[in-house]
Design a protein around this motif. Sequence first.
Motif, short mmCIF file in Angstrom:
data_model
loop_
_atom_site.label_atom_id
_atom_site.label_comp_id
_atom_site.label_asym_id
_atom_site.label_seq_id
_atom_site.Cartn_x
_atom_site.Cartn_y
_atom_site.Cartn_z
N ASP A 750 -13.69 27.99 -57.83
CA ASP A 750 -13.09 28.58 -59.00
C ASP A 750 -11.63 29.09 -58.56
O ASP A 750 -11.06 29.73 -59.29
N ARG A 752 -10.73 31.57 -56.65
CA ARG A 752 -10.82 33.04 -56.03
C ARG A 752 -10.20 33.29 -54.83
O ARG A 752 -9.55 34.08 -54.63
N TYR A 755 -6.72 32.41 -54.21
CA TYR A 755 -5.90 33.12 -54.64
C TYR A 755 -5.66 34.45 -53.66
O TYR A 755 -4.68 34.83 -53.47
N SER A 777 -5.35 27.37 -56.24
CA SER A 777 -6.05 28.17 -56.88
C SER A 777 -5.59 27.99 -58.30
O SER A 777 -6.53 27.86 -59.27
N TYR A 782 -8.17 29.33 -61.62
CA TYR A 782 -8.18 30.78 -61.40
C TYR A 782 -7.26 31.34 -62.40
O TYR A 782 -6.20 31.24 -62.29
N LYS A 783 -7.85 32.39 -63.30
CA LYS A 783 -6.89 33.19 -64.30
C LYS A 783 -5.62 33.75 -63.72
O LYS A 783 -4.78 33.82 -64.47
#
Length: 794
Positions: A750, A752, A755, A777, A782-783
């Motif tokens: 994902d 995370r 990041y 990332s 990943y947002k």
Amino acid sequence: MGKSEPKLDLLVPKILVLLYLVIGIFPRLKAVDPIGSQWFYFSVVNVLALFYIYANREKVAIFKKQRQILLFFGSYLLFFLVAGISIYGALNVSEGVKDLARIAITLIASVNLFLIIKIAPKALFEYIVKVCHIIIIYIAIQVIWIFLDNDTYRNTTLLLKTALNTYGTQNATAATLAIQIPFLLWGLVKHTGKWKIASIISLFMGVSALFFIGARTAVLSAIFYVIIFLAYFIIDSARKKTIAVSFKTILLPFVVILLVSYLFATNINRIDASRANTFNELLFAPVLNPDKVAQEYAKNQKGFVSYGSGRPIHYEMAFDDFKSHPILGVGVGNWKLANKDKYFAKAKRDKFIYPLRVHNDFLQVLAEIGIVGFISYLFMFFVLIFCILKLFFTHQKHEDRWIYAVIALALLAYGFDALINFPLERTPIQGHFVVIASLILVFFYSKYKKEEAKKVTVNMPTMIVLAVLALSAAVITYVKYTTYVTQNYVLADTTGKNLMKDKYVMSYDQVVRDLSGFFNLAGVGRPNEHVMGMYAMSEGRLDKALSHLDKSIKMAPNHFESTMLKGIIYGQRKINNDSAIFYANIGFEKFPAIKNNYIILLNAYRAKGDTISYFNTIDTFLKRNPDDISQWQLKSQRVMEFYKDVNGAIAVIDEALEKNPDNETLIKYREKYTVKNSATDIKDWYATAFEFIKQKEYAKAKVEFLKILEITPSNNPTLLNLGIIEIKLKQYEETIKHLTKVIDSKKYKDGRAEYNRGLAYDRLGEKTKAAKDYRKSKELGYKLALKLSDSKFE
């Protein structure tokens, strides 16, 4: 040269000499090893030569009595006779007869060539030199093309191809080149015109091929005799006051040949594309493994003089055999069947490999034929060395000194090979040996024969004896050749197949018919009875299989393949655990590297419910193989299965970790038990940690997560949470450490972890590493990474 010699028709002698010289290019004719067909060919050439000698006996089969000649052939004959006597104490008579026939072939060839070359020594020497030019070019073209036609880096797989299908091994090919190159040196010194050019071309190609093959013994022997050649050439030129001319016409071209050959060989098939191969890399090529070649080759690079071949233990076993059988040895051709416990005890490969040769002809003779045979064999070389050195040092002002010099260098190359390899078995090398020995004897005879000496005639009784020996050897080698062909078919049928699952193409009845006969041992040292047992077992004829295996064990009592197969039959087919244990235990004790015996024992002890013996067997195995992770896991499993003892199972893995620190497989395996033992505690620590996080008490949360990590060090969720907490605590190095483990595990996709590691790098000022993690990332979606400004990715 040769003008003062009698004007005889040399066509047939030249043809016969040629036939002896080209043994190494005679095809294998479907034999599993080219020596099968080549020894038969060698024996046929002997018969043809005897026909010629008999037909011209009044001119050829007469010579003046000369002490050194009689000493050489007398010692050779004694060597042959003692070898014959040694067969009576041998384990396998057929192997003794086979090797005795080969000794007879080389002995007869030496007699034949002595009588033939004696007709016109210098003319036939010059002819031999020219033939060597052609043979070396023929060999070199094939060797060099192997490398030019391949775009992979220099590797051991390429080197195997340089056996050229007729020399058996790359070492034999290289030895052939090394022994013949001195004759090219004579051509370089003495030839003019077109043959001078041929000498330069063949030298370049021969030396290049030798470098390409990289066989250490041959290369080192060539270096040694090249140094001798250069030193003598300079001394000789200085003495004759022709050094300036010699430098331009001979020395400079030769040095250029050496340099260009070396550069050629080191720049083709580079191991590292950015540079030429080193000399060490010519001698020690890596295996063909494109994924790991760079690091593995650098890690395993060996020293210049390291052979890594196991020769010392072979030499030790040969001395042991001599000490136990000092008079007549273990029997000619039978060293392969003698006790090999020292070798098996130290073997590491899980494969039946039998030491067949001592890798030193002199020690092999000592072990197989005893002290009398050894002395007679060694004395032959003393005679040859004495003769060639006397010729060389006594005739320094004679034009023939260069003939004596190059023959001495060729003998030196053969001597190197005999000290490290097994030229007595290799037909091409023996063909060269009889030529070298005959040249030495003929030139010595020509220089030192006395006209008043008594004539020695190879009379009719002697010719009959030689003919009977030659024909007998031809029959023996032909029959042996046919067994090599059968072995080739059997090998093709059995290689890569699982005896317990796969079916063979050949039937049991066919194999019994083809393998039955006088010769009952395969070239790899395995009795034919064992092979028959394999086929019988494959077809479910278990009683016949056991009968064949009993005969195999009797035939080769110091090998343990047949005992293992009996253990398999009793353990898996004719269920008799006591018998399975008996036979498997023999191999387990003597040849511990073979894992099948160990598995048979474990299965039999488990079936009997004998847990004490079961664990004792595992402990013995692990003591010998502490790096076998799978067996540490097995022992741990069995502790749980038999005793339901979690702590005991953990103790096994802890012991394994002492022997294999930081092994990830063991660490993760240990966690399976520790997590079970502490499942409730882990659940409570997680709950407490997340409660602290809600309260933003990150230091306290960290303590709880570290408790979990003590129990389960590779727990990725814990490592991820710890990594993020360390950012809150500004412990960025710790963040990087924890999150790197998470990322390397590839459990999270994902973005995370990437990041947050990027964030830690960013805070430490390592912008390049941070940008790389941010990009990854973002790529994973990943947002938070998607919201970063473009500058963060640069």
